[in-house]
Design an enzyme around this catalytic site. Structure first.
Site, mmCIF file in Angstrom:
data_model
loop_
_atom_site.group_PDB
_atom_site.id
_atom_site.type_symbol
_atom_site.label_atom_id
_atom_site.label_comp_id
_atom_site.label_asym_id
_atom_site.label_seq_id
_atom_site.Cartn_x
_atom_site.Cartn_y
_atom_site.Cartn_z
ATOM 1 C CG HIS A 193 38.947 -12.518 -60.360
ATOM 2 N ND1 HIS A 193 39.931 -12.226 -61.485
ATOM 3 C CD2 HIS A 193 37.570 -12.519 -61.141
ATOM 4 C CE1 HIS A 193 39.189 -13.056 -62.361
ATOM 5 N NE2 HIS A 193 38.030 -13.843 -61.986
ATOM 6 C CB CYS A 504 27.898 -14.720 -66.695
ATOM 7 S SG CYS A 504 29.784 -15.412 -67.212
#
Ligand code: PEP
Ligand code: MG
Length: 580
Positions: A193, A504
């Site tokens: 992330h 995505c």
């Protein structure tokens, strides 16, 4: 001068002074006090202890106030507070300062690591987890001894290249974006992330750089080449000049490409139209996504509301964030993903041995239905005012999807009863990011309104490769034949059921995968806004017929490396000027 290599995760070049972030649990330098310094040192420790207690008190209050008593986070804070209030802890630290003339830092580390070690050796997994609490408490005390608030610890004074062993997403979002020129870490993978955030923020970044912290010393200068995956510590003047020139060239190409294709549609030479949307982490990103040529938001990672706000978001905070995005989108669609908390995002919410397989995403929402409910209420209110889609992360079987959808029905029933407005036809979709969901895509497609492939997790769960672990990064590939077969299956089943299948995950934002994805038949893709111009340019340079042939050929291959080499060559052939 030293050149080190890692994984290039966010393109561009950064040159600047090094800002080193010390990891939690860093070694404390052993230093002994003069006898007349001891009293002052005890006072310093007492002040740090009081500040640490007050911090935990505040954090615990916030969480209790916003999420309710049963939320496990507040329990963790209670444990931390109890440890910090334990007179034995203070007695032992002060004894080391008084009797052995340890500095407060040294004494704190000695005592807390002793506690942590004895729990780790207990052989019981619960107690081992509690060992982590001591690490956390030590970090908090050391930071307070350095006189830093959590915010100050992350605050950069001058624009710098941030160097760290690893960065948690919460640390990355706390940076002042204007001051972070580039990021380099020893740990992490392409889809960690931190890498995703760096791309979202347009910060050049490299992860998985072995030996980084011994080469890139604070006070020195570093170059981060996020396109090639190179870090250069202490560069000489000739190298600096070469990189300054390259940086100007890259910026020139980027500007030209964005100006060339920004407002044009993503359509192949033979007329197949794709929709390119943006992944966002913060609503304030929306105004800029149009400059990159995005046509909407295909993924809004709402969990970052937890990282940017001082308090955990309530219904109103969610609503404000959605409205900010809706206003800026001006009629384009906004795909809101339900809070994907747990695992590496908000890691202490629920200490677990295997957080990526534990109470993450919908599983956490199931335990805390009031948190899920307030997000749903905010989203439904917003749906009356803009084009909103709702998406559940981490769905692994049909029952999980049904349970989540039932919760939406319960909330809409409340709205119906009270007469509050909402969009009655708001699409409710499922992410496909767990292999089992791809396998049962036919069942899910009958009940979901759309699918969005989350390849970052799909790859890690299919191949059993931690997406954040640099030691297994060579095995992590979205082009692995097993992953590609799951993607194809999802597309086929979605198409049969007549629902939209988008992607995505970061796979969609890698230009080397674009021909394959177009050829497989994707009609919409969502990615980091900064990569849209190049990908649009490529789509406008190819024919769908050719892309289909290339995709068939790739799917007939048997190894990720072979497929990757083939696609890289095809991509360079299609848009040579982007690689000049
Ligand atoms: C994914 O897993 O591909 C995804 C888009 O979600 P995240 O990266 O936030 O886990
Ligand atoms: Mg995911």
């Amino acid at each position: 001068m030293e050149t080190l290599r890692g994984s290039a995760v966010s393109p561009g070049i950064a040159i600047g002074p090094i800002f080193l972030i010390q990891p939690q649990g860093a070694r404390i330098v052993r230093k002994f006090l003069m006898p007349d310094e001891v009293g002052h040192e005890v006072e310093r420790f007492d002040r740090a202890l009081a500040r640490a207690r007050a911090e935990i008190d505040r954090l615990g209050e916030h969480v209790r106030g916003k999420l309710g008593e049963e939320y496990k986070v507040s329990e963790i804070f209670m444990v931390h507070l109890a440890i910090l209030q334990d007179p034995k802890l203070r007695r032992q630290v002060v004894a080391l300062i008084n009797n052995r003339h340890f500095t407060a830092e040294h004494a704190v580390s000695e005592i807390l690591r002793r506690y942590g070690k004895s729990l780790e050796e207990a052989g019981d997994s619960y107690l081992q987890q509690r060992g982590k609490d001591f690490e956390d408490i030590e970090h908090r005390l050391q930071r307070n001894l350095a006189g830093q608030t959590p915010e100050e610890a992350a605050r950069l004074q001058t624009p710098s290249v941030v160097v760290a062993h690893d960065l948690m997403p919460s640390q990355t979002v706390a940076f002042d974006k204007e001051k972070v020129l580039g990021i380099a870490t020893e740990a992490g993978g392409r889809t960690s992330h931190t890498a995703i955030l760096a791309r979202a923020l347009g910060i050049p970044a490299i992860v998985g750089v072995a030996g980084l912290r011994s080469a890139a010393l604070p006070g020195g200068v570093a170059i981060v080449d996020g396109t090639q995956g190179i870090v250069i510590a202490a560069p000489d003047e000739a190298t600096l000049e070469r990189y300054r020139a390259r940086s100007r060239t890259i910026e020139g190409i980027e500007e030209r490409t964005a100006a060339e294709v920004g407002r044009l549609p993503a359509v192949t030479r033979d007329g197949r139209r794709l929709t390119l949307e943006a992944n966002i982490e913060f609503p304030e990103e929306v105004p800029t996504i149009f400059q990159h040529g995005a046509e909407g938001v295909g993924l809004y990672r709402t969990e970052f509301l937890y990282h940017t706000a001082e308090n955990p978001p309530d219904e109103d905070a969610h609503f404000q964030a959605y409205m900010e995005a809706i206003r800026a989108l001006n009629g384009r669609r906004l795909t809101v993903r339900v809070l994907d908390l747990g695992a590496d995002k908000f890691p202490n919410a629920f200490p677990e041995r295997n957080p990526f397989l534990g109470c993450r995403s919908m599983r956490l929402m199931r335990l805390y239905p009031q948190v899920f409910r307030s997000q749903l209420r905010a989203l439904l209110r917003a749906s009356a005012l803009g084009k909103v889609r709702l998406m559940f992360p981490m769905i692994a079987n049909l029952d999980e999807f049904r349970e989540a959808r039932n919760m939406v029905r319960e909330v809409t029933a409340e709205f119906d009863a009270s007469g509050e407005a909402y969009d009655k036809s708001m699409p409710v979709g499922s992410m496909i990011e767990v292999p089992s969901a791809a396998v049962i895509a036919d069942d899910l497609a009958r009940e979901a309104d759309f699918f969005s492939l989350g390849t970052n997790d799909l790859v890690q769960y299919t191949l059993a490769v931690d997406r954040d672990n640099e030691h297994v990064a060579h095995l992590y590939s979205a082009l692995d034949p097993a992953v590609l077969r799951l993607i194809r299956r999802t597309l086929d089943e979605g198409r049969k059921a007549g629902i939209e299948v988008s992607m995505c995950g970061e796979m969609a934002g890698d230009i080397n995968n674009t021909i394959l994805l177009v050829g497989l038949g994707f009609e919409s893709l969502s990615m980091a806004p900064s990569v849209i111009p190049d990908i649009k340019k490529l789509i406008r340079s190819i024919a769908w017929e050719d892309a289909r042939r290339i995709a068939e050929k790739a799917l007939a291959m048997h190894s990720a490396r072979e497929i990757e080499a083939f696609l890289v060559a095809e991509t360079r052939r299609a848009v040579p000027d982007l690689f000049a």
